[in-house]
Design a protein around this motif. Structure first.
Motif, PDB file in Angstrom:
ATOM      1  N   GLY A 178       0.835  -1.192   0.000  1.00  0.00           N
ATOM      2  CA  GLY A 178       0.000   0.000   0.000  1.00  0.00           C
ATOM      3  C   GLY A 178       0.875   1.248   0.000  1.00  0.00           C
ATOM      4  O   GLY A 178       1.935   1.259   0.639  1.00  0.00           O
ATOM      5  N   VAL A 179       0.456   2.279  -0.716  1.00  0.00           N
ATOM      6  CA  VAL A 179       1.187   3.549  -0.754  1.00  0.00           C
ATOM      7  C   VAL A 179       0.180   4.679  -0.677  1.00  0.00           C
ATOM      8  O   VAL A 179      -0.861   4.633  -1.343  1.00  0.00           O
ATOM      9  N   LEU A 180       0.460   5.696   0.139  1.00  0.00           N
ATOM     10  CA  LEU A 180      -0.421   6.853   0.194  1.00  0.00           C
ATOM     11  C   LEU A 180       0.392   8.129   0.315  1.00  0.00           C
ATOM     12  O   LEU A 180       1.519   8.130   0.809  1.00  0.00           O
ATOM     13  N   LEU A 216       4.660   4.044   2.865  1.00  0.00           N
ATOM     14  CA  LEU A 216       4.709   2.750   2.182  1.00  0.00           C
ATOM     15  C   LEU A 216       4.436   1.642   3.183  1.00  0.00           C
ATOM     16  O   LEU A 216       4.989   1.644   4.289  1.00  0.00           O
ATOM     17  N   PHE A 217       3.579   0.705   2.808  1.00  0.00           N
ATOM     18  CA  PHE A 217       3.207  -0.395   3.699  1.00  0.00           C
ATOM     19  C   PHE A 217       3.379  -1.731   2.966  1.00  0.00           C
ATOM     20  O   PHE A 217       2.856  -1.909   1.863  1.00  0.00           O
ATOM     21  N   LEU A 218       4.095  -2.649   3.592  1.00  0.00           N
ATOM     22  CA  LEU A 218       4.240  -4.015   3.085  1.00  0.00           C
ATOM     23  C   LEU A 218       3.849  -4.974   4.200  1.00  0.00           C
ATOM     24  O   LEU A 218       4.324  -4.843   5.330  1.00  0.00           O
ATOM     25  N   LEU A 239      -5.607  -2.417   5.083  1.00  0.00           N
ATOM     26  CA  LEU A 239      -4.355  -1.810   5.521  1.00  0.00           C
ATOM     27  C   LEU A 239      -4.416  -1.452   7.002  1.00  0.00           C
ATOM     28  O   LEU A 239      -3.467  -1.707   7.755  1.00  0.00           O
ATOM     29  N   ARG A 240      -5.531  -0.892   7.434  1.00  0.00           N
ATOM     30  CA  ARG A 240      -5.689  -0.565   8.861  1.00  0.00           C
ATOM     31  C   ARG A 240      -5.616  -1.832   9.711  1.00  0.00           C
ATOM     32  O   ARG A 240      -5.008  -1.838  10.788  1.00  0.00           O
ATOM     33  N   GLU A 256      -4.272   9.270   7.854  1.00  0.00           N
ATOM     34  CA  GLU A 256      -4.367  10.055   6.630  1.00  0.00           C
ATOM     35  C   GLU A 256      -5.085   9.309   5.502  1.00  0.00           C
ATOM     36  O   GLU A 256      -5.309   9.889   4.433  1.00  0.00           O
ATOM     37  N   LEU A 257      -5.455   8.063   5.735  1.00  0.00           N
ATOM     38  CA  LEU A 257      -6.068   7.273   4.667  1.00  0.00           C
ATOM     39  C   LEU A 257      -7.339   7.910   4.108  1.00  0.00           C
ATOM     40  O   LEU A 257      -7.602   7.840   2.905  1.00  0.00           O
TER      41      LEU A 257
END
Length: 417
Positions: A178-180, A216-218, A239-240, A256-257
């Protein structure tokens, strides 16, 4: 000879540049109404792709827009003391020439390199491709092309139309990404802030020329999660669920999502096809051989693949029955190596144990602290993918004497960059 390229990301504009320099007439169709300007996430160019960019005359623009990230702070979950790492040393150990840049910046630079010689059809998409080269579009009138190239990413429309459903070729390698975009509240400048735990890794960085930052989330999962590619609320929920409670920093990023102007989520999936070509159609970049987003060097692979495909078509005087197999033979070892590197990188970046978490942090610290020679030796000992991308060599495909870029009489209707 008229060639249609689907996709104006990275591989498409690079391919269009080299095809025009070899004298082919090129049209690029892109589903988005304009080039994407949200920044995207940071991507890496390694030596072969940097060399190709230099030969295109765009390397100064790429270096000007480089992120400038040169240090990393690693927080291990449930450990108070962070580990500080010199990222520039690690990149120097891994590659003789390396540039990190935001994906959309890179795409725009490649697009600018040949936009005056290429017809771009924005806000449109291919709906059908016949064996004789007739192509139907969602909006434009049907047209006939000599060749069609799918450069339209992991979820390629061209691949689906010609080769079948994506599920036939995709292999989930155990993680999601995931990227934000979010405000650069910590004021990060040239730094990557990382939080690493068992089965999950989160990071935040800010490019020096951006007004905001990226998170960035992995995270690992035993199977590919159930969600629709267009269902952002569901993706944000996943993601949460994966990162909630990891660290106050990470919780703030997750907050911030609901406000982020740009969000990306996908499984880390490899494409494994026996061939990327069928009849007049071939695939390049992630559309044909994605090694895994964020872990397999797919951007460099796409740049090199586009260069080789254009060069082999020129060498064969446009005869795709000779050019396509030569292109695949040249790229096959690099694709195979990138797949193996992605599997190794996924295990390293998203550790499966507390020992793996510690090994990631301390290994990075040690490599960055050693001189270049011992650092390279340690990297070779600790990863199967050491200097893989630098090991790729490609032929020189000189532009044929007298070949001139094709120029269209009519300027296509799109937003200028």
């Amino acid at each position: 000879m008229r060639i249609l390229v689907s996709g104006a990301g990275v591989a498409g504009p690079v391919l269009a540049y080299w095809l025009t320099r070899h004298g082919f007439a090129v049209t690029v169709v892109e589903r988005a109404p304009t080039l994407r300007r949200t920044g995207g996430h940071a991507v890496d160019l390694f030596r072969p792709a940097v060399n190709i960019s230099e030969s295109m005359g765009v390397l100064p623009h790429i270096e000007e827009r480089a992120t400038g990230t040169h240090r990393m702070t690693v927080h291990q979950e449930n450990t108070r003391r962070p580990v500080r790492v010199d990222l520039s040393k690690i990149f120097g150990v891994a590659s003789e020439r390396h540039v990190e840049i935001m994906r959309d910046d890179l795409s725009g630079i490649y697009y600018d390199a040949a936009r005056d010689d290429v017809e771009y059809l924005f806000g449109d998409s291919i709906t059908a491709i016949s064996p004789d080269g007739e192509v139907r579009f969602e909006n434009a009138a049907p047209r006939r092309f000599d060749l069609v190239v799918g450069a339209d990413g992991l979820h390629s429309t061209v691949r689906r139309l010609v080769f079948g459903d994506e599920s036939r070729f995709s292999t989930f390698i155990g993680a999601h990404l995931g990227v934000l975009s979010l405000p650069n509240a910590p004021g990060l400048d040239g730094e990557l802030l990382m939080h690493v735990g068992v089965g999950r890794t989160a990071g935040m960085y800010g490019a020096r020329h951006l007004g905001d930052a990226r998170a960035l989330f992995l995270f690992r999962s035993e199977r590919e999660l159930d969600y629709d590619h267009h269902d952002m609320p569901r993706q944000k929920e996943l993601l949460r669920g994966a990162f909630g409670g990891m660290h106050p920093d990470v919780d703030r990023w997750l907050d911030e999502l609901d406000r982020t102007p740009a969000f990306y989520f996908d499984s880390i999936t490899q494409l494994r096809m026996d061939t990327w070509s069928q009849g007049r159609v071939t695939l390049v970049g992630d559309a044909g051989y994605c090694p895994g987003p964020a872990v397999g060097g797919s951007t460099s692979l796409a740049v090199v693949g586009a260069y080789v495909l254009a060069g082999e078509l020129a060498r064969a005087d446009g005869d795709h029955e000779r050019a396509f197999p030569a292109y695949e033979r040249t790229m096959a070892p690099y694709v195979s190596g990138s797949r193996a590197a992605a599997l190794s990188a996924a295990k390293t970046l998203v550790p499966t144990s507390r020992l793996g978490v510690r090994a990631l942090a301390q290994g990075a610290r040690l490599i960055s602290a050693l001189p270049a020679g011992p650092g390279r030796a340690l990297l070779r000992l600790t990863t199967r993918s050491a200097r893989l991308h630098d090991s790729m060599t490609v032929d020189d495909y000189p532009v044929r004497p007298g070949a001139r870029p094709y120029r269209h009489d009519k300027t296509p209707d799109h937003e200028e960059s």
